[in-house]
Structure formats: C-alpha cells, structure tokens
Design a protein around this motif. Sequence first.
Motif, PDB file in Angstrom:
ATOM      1  N   GLN A 152       0.832  -1.094   0.015  1.00 49.66           N
ATOM      2  CA  GLN A 152       0.030   0.332  -0.131  1.00 49.66           C
ATOM      3  C   GLN A 152       0.812   1.239   0.085  1.00 49.66           C
ATOM      4  O   GLN A 152       0.648   2.140   1.000  1.00 49.66           O
ATOM      5  N   HIS A 171      -6.720   3.245   1.744  1.00 50.75           N
ATOM      6  CA  HIS A 171      -7.847   2.726   1.740  1.00 50.75           C
ATOM      7  C   HIS A 171      -8.831   3.400   2.609  1.00 50.75           C
ATOM      8  O   HIS A 171      -8.665   4.633   3.217  1.00 50.75           O
ATOM      9  N   SER A 173      -9.960   2.263   5.260  1.00 52.59           N
ATOM     10  CA  SER A 173     -10.220   1.550   6.555  1.00 52.59           C
ATOM     11  C   SER A 173      -9.919   2.450   7.804  1.00 52.59           C
ATOM     12  O   SER A 173     -10.358   2.130   8.746  1.00 52.59           O
ATOM     13  N   GLN A 176     -12.480   3.163  10.159  1.00 52.00           N
ATOM     14  CA  GLN A 176     -13.105   2.365  11.309  1.00 52.00           C
ATOM     15  C   GLN A 176     -12.677   3.002  12.676  1.00 52.00           C
ATOM     16  O   GLN A 176     -13.566   3.078  13.395  1.00 52.00           O
ATOM     17  N   ARG A 197      -3.021   4.859  -4.657  1.00 50.06           N
ATOM     18  CA  ARG A 197      -1.974   4.032  -4.289  1.00 50.06           C
ATOM     19  C   ARG A 197      -0.815   4.568  -5.309  1.00 50.06           C
ATOM     20  O   ARG A 197      -1.315   5.047  -6.563  1.00 50.06           O
ATOM     21  N   GLN A 211     -13.480   3.023  -2.842  1.00 47.40           N
ATOM     22  CA  GLN A 211     -13.869   1.753  -2.008  1.00 47.40           C
ATOM     23  C   GLN A 211     -15.055   2.235  -1.409  1.00 47.40           C
ATOM     24  O   GLN A 211     -15.418   3.246  -1.122  1.00 47.40           O
ATOM     25  N   GLU A 213     -16.019   1.180   2.593  1.00 41.40           N
ATOM     26  CA  GLU A 213     -15.634   0.683   4.052  1.00 41.40           C
ATOM     27  C   GLU A 213     -16.898   0.240   4.726  1.00 41.40           C
ATOM     28  O   GLU A 213     -17.960   0.997   4.733  1.00 41.40           O
ATOM     29  N   PHE A 253      -5.681  -5.854  10.198  1.00 45.76           N
ATOM     30  CA  PHE A 253      -6.888  -5.335  10.948  1.00 45.76           C
ATOM     31  C   PHE A 253      -8.011  -6.116  11.266  1.00 45.76           C
ATOM     32  O   PHE A 253      -9.083  -5.381  11.749  1.00 45.76           O
ATOM     33  N   VAL A 254      -7.920  -7.493  10.585  1.00 46.37           N
ATOM     34  CA  VAL A 254      -9.025  -8.415  10.944  1.00 46.37           C
ATOM     35  C   VAL A 254      -8.493  -9.556  11.413  1.00 46.37           C
ATOM     36  O   VAL A 254      -7.319  -9.953  11.101  1.00 46.37           O
ATOM     37  N   PRO A 285     -12.918  -8.149   0.396  1.00 45.13           N
ATOM     38  CA  PRO A 285     -11.977  -8.478   1.528  1.00 45.13           C
ATOM     39  C   PRO A 285     -12.731  -8.123   2.968  1.00 45.13           C
ATOM     40  O   PRO A 285     -13.402  -6.871   2.951  1.00 45.13           O
ATOM     41  N   CYS A 286     -12.552  -9.112   3.937  1.00 44.00           N
ATOM     42  CA  CYS A 286     -13.635  -8.919   5.005  1.00 44.00           C
ATOM     43  C   CYS A 286     -12.881  -9.615   6.352  1.00 44.00           C
ATOM     44  O   CYS A 286     -11.933 -10.365   6.146  1.00 44.00           O
ATOM     45  N   ALA A 308     -15.773  -6.217   9.571  1.00 45.55           N
ATOM     46  CA  ALA A 308     -15.409  -5.014   8.732  1.00 45.55           C
ATOM     47  C   ALA A 308     -15.348  -5.579   7.404  1.00 45.55           C
ATOM     48  O   ALA A 308     -14.999  -6.852   7.236  1.00 45.55           O
ATOM     49  N   PHE A 309     -15.457  -4.804   6.016  1.00 41.99           N
ATOM     50  CA  PHE A 309     -15.477  -5.290   4.834  1.00 41.99           C
ATOM     51  C   PHE A 309     -14.998  -3.937   4.234  1.00 41.99           C
ATOM     52  O   PHE A 309     -15.049  -2.960   4.630  1.00 41.99           O
ATOM     53  N   GLY A 310     -14.001  -4.092   2.829  1.00 44.50           N
ATOM     54  CA  GLY A 310     -13.558  -3.106   2.141  1.00 44.50           C
ATOM     55  C   GLY A 310     -13.849  -3.461   0.632  1.00 44.50           C
ATOM     56  O   GLY A 310     -13.344  -3.924  -0.020  1.00 44.50           O
TER      57      GLY A 310
HETATM   58  N1  DAH Z   1      -8.280  -1.943   3.377  1.00 44.04           N
HETATM   59  C1  DAH Z   1      -8.085  -3.131   2.620  1.00 44.04           C
HETATM   60  C2  DAH Z   1      -7.321  -2.651   1.337  1.00 44.04           C
HETATM   61  O1  DAH Z   1      -7.766  -1.835   0.716  1.00 44.04           O
HETATM   62  C3  DAH Z   1      -9.415  -3.799   2.501  1.00 44.04           C
HETATM   63  C4  DAH Z   1     -10.083  -4.521   3.508  1.00 44.04           C
HETATM   64  C5  DAH Z   1      -9.670  -5.726   3.917  1.00 44.04           C
HETATM   65  C6  DAH Z   1     -11.066  -3.806   4.156  1.00 44.04           C
HETATM   66  C7  DAH Z   1     -10.484  -6.416   5.243  1.00 44.04           C
HETATM   67  C8  DAH Z   1     -11.573  -4.281   5.647  1.00 44.04           C
HETATM   68  C9  DAH Z   1     -11.275  -5.462   5.751  1.00 44.04           C
HETATM   69  O2  DAH Z   1     -12.619  -3.749   6.042  1.00 44.04           O
HETATM   70  O3  DAH Z   1     -12.031  -6.485   6.794  1.00 44.04           O
HETATM   71  O4  DAH Z   1      -6.637  -3.425   0.832  1.00 44.04           O
END
Ligand code: DAH
Length: 340
Positions: A152, A171, A173, A176, A197, A211, A213, A253-254, A285-286, A308-310
């Motif tokens: 990143q 991202h 994230s 959060q 990026r 994205q 989040e 972070f997960v 991704p989550c 969480a998910f992104g």
């Molecule tokens: N922030 C990550 C990315 O940009 C993606 C991501 C992965 C977000 C897992 C999430 C998560 O909230 O739980 O690569």
Amino acid sequence: MQKELEHLRERAKEELKTLTEQADLEKIKIKYLGRKGELAEMMKKFKELAQAERPKIGALLNEVKIDIEKAFHEITKSFKSATVSSANFDVTLPGIKPERGNIHPVLQVQRELEDLFRSMGFKVLDGPEVESEFYNFEALNIPSWHPARESQDTFYVKGGASDNRLLLRTHTSPMQVRALQQYGVPLRAVVPGRVFRYEATDASHEHTFWQMEGLVVDKDISVSHLIATMKELLQGIFYREVEVRLRPGYFPFVEPGFELDIKCFICGGTGCSVCKQRGWVELLPCGLVHPKVLEAGGVDPKEYSGFAFGLGLSRLVMMRYKIDDIRLLLGGDLRFLKQF
Ligand code: DAH
C-alpha cells in the motif's frame, strides 16, 4: 438667420436623439420637414432676403435640410431593423437546451449502496482523503516495519509530524477507528470514498480508485453476521445469483480475515485482463475486527466484537457495466461518460 438655421439643426437632432417611440417620429418629421414645418418657414424667410445675403444663407439652408433628413433617415433605419428582428423572432421555437451532465457510474452505484445500507441501519460517513500515518496504518495494526505497508505504497504530503506523516489514504479502513472514536458502540457504518496508491497503472490498476468500507461493532458479532450482510449486499448490487467463493485472507486489522471473490462478469470465468486470467475477481476482503483496532477506537474487545469489509467500488462498477479498463473511470472521456 444664420443663427436661427443652426439652432434649428441642433434642436431637430436633439429631439431625434431622445426619441423612443416610433409613433413620435412622424410627428417630429412633420414639425421640421412638413409643408408647414419649420424648414418651410425658413424657406419663406429666405425668399425675403436681400440678394446679397442669399448665396451664403441658401447654401446653409440646404446643408441644414440635408442634415436633418439624414438624421431622420438614420433613426428610421434603426427603428426598422429593431422591428424586423423582433418580427423574425418566433416565440414558439424551443429554446437552446443547456447540456445536462449525468452522474458518474461510480457515484450512481455508490448511492445505490448507500440506500441499501441505510435500509439496514448503517450510518453513511465521509472521511479525509489526506490521512495521517497513524489512522491509515498504525491504528489498523500495521506498524512501520510491517510488510503490509509495501503493498500500500502511496503519496506522502508535506506537513504532519516526522513520526506521523500525512499521506493520501490507501484505503477507507482508517475510518474504522475514526468512526469508533467519534460515535462509540454499538456502530454500523459504511464509508464510501476515493483512495490512492502509488501504482503502475494498467487495465485493473489506477492510482486513484473508490472503495466502500463497512463496519459493524456490537455485542456478540460473529462471522455469521458478516456472511449474512455480504449476501444481502451482493444481491442488492447484482439483482441476480452471483457465484462467490470465500478464501482465507490476511489483513492485519481483521482476525480471522477472508477474501470474497465473485466469478468474473466480463469473461464469465474463462479469464481476461480484468480478472488477470483467473476467472475470479477479488471484490470483498472482510473479517472480524482485530482486538487492537477496537482498542485504538476506545472499545473494549472483551465486551464487543465486530466485522468489517472493504468493498472495491471501482471493481464492482466495472463488473456491473462490463467496463474492461479501470482507467476509463477517471479518463474524463465524454464518449465513455455519456453512456451512463
Ligand atoms: N483496506 C483493505 C485494502 O484496501 C481492504 C479491507 C480488507 C478492508 C479487510 C476491510 C477488511 O475492512 O476487513 O486492501
């Protein structure tokens, strides 16, 4: 008489200058040029002049007459052109339509998703695009030595502290932790937005993309909540059965973390440039929120848990509209944009 004539010329011109109504034009014409008008009066006087005065005054009389006639001619012409153009103006013609823009495909999908999540009780939040290293990495359990930083890489911005530099967020994230700090628990929030990026661009990579989040923190949140919400989400997006697969995935972070992939819509799974010949596209991704992230947000991980998910919003839009090159999204080509 010379003075009288000159005075007459000035008066006539002055009167014509202040004229606004065409109807008055005729009146003034009669007053000056008519058979019993002021010039005719002068003519009479002229005839009574002594022979010696006649040539000089006669010439002036002529000159004044021509000047006044010219002034009339001019003003009559300007009235005419005004009436002609208004007579040619068809008030029933439709006006010139101002060009209407349309909403960018990413924003269209973003708004749809916002509605979907609002209906499930989520807040829709916005976050800073210029973020600090702390929120973008540290608070998400990515310390400076962590290899996850390499994937990143981003653009650093002047300002900030030497141990907490400013950067373009990689991202969504970081929101959060910001959201937990600001709103506390329980919390359901989505954060759509642009991320950045340091990328070599190609059909599936851009330096700027979107994205969304998602974060849910409450008591007793488990993977089953996560899966149920993801299913709801995908159905809301694609309006049809979407083939998905869930793989373990690593994000600091997960814990546990997953990758939710969907079968590529562009090639139907046979392989193309968008799915990098894999037939599947990483979309979601989550995972369950890491205890360290909860702590950074001021939440006790022994009491609360969350998922969480992104969501890759740009990728999703590409799948939805079968766009085979991500660079089109920010290319600014109207031929592309007008299709949505
Ligand atoms: N922030 C990550 C990315 O940009 C993606 C991501 C992965 C977000 C897992 C999430 C998560 O909230 O739980 O690569």
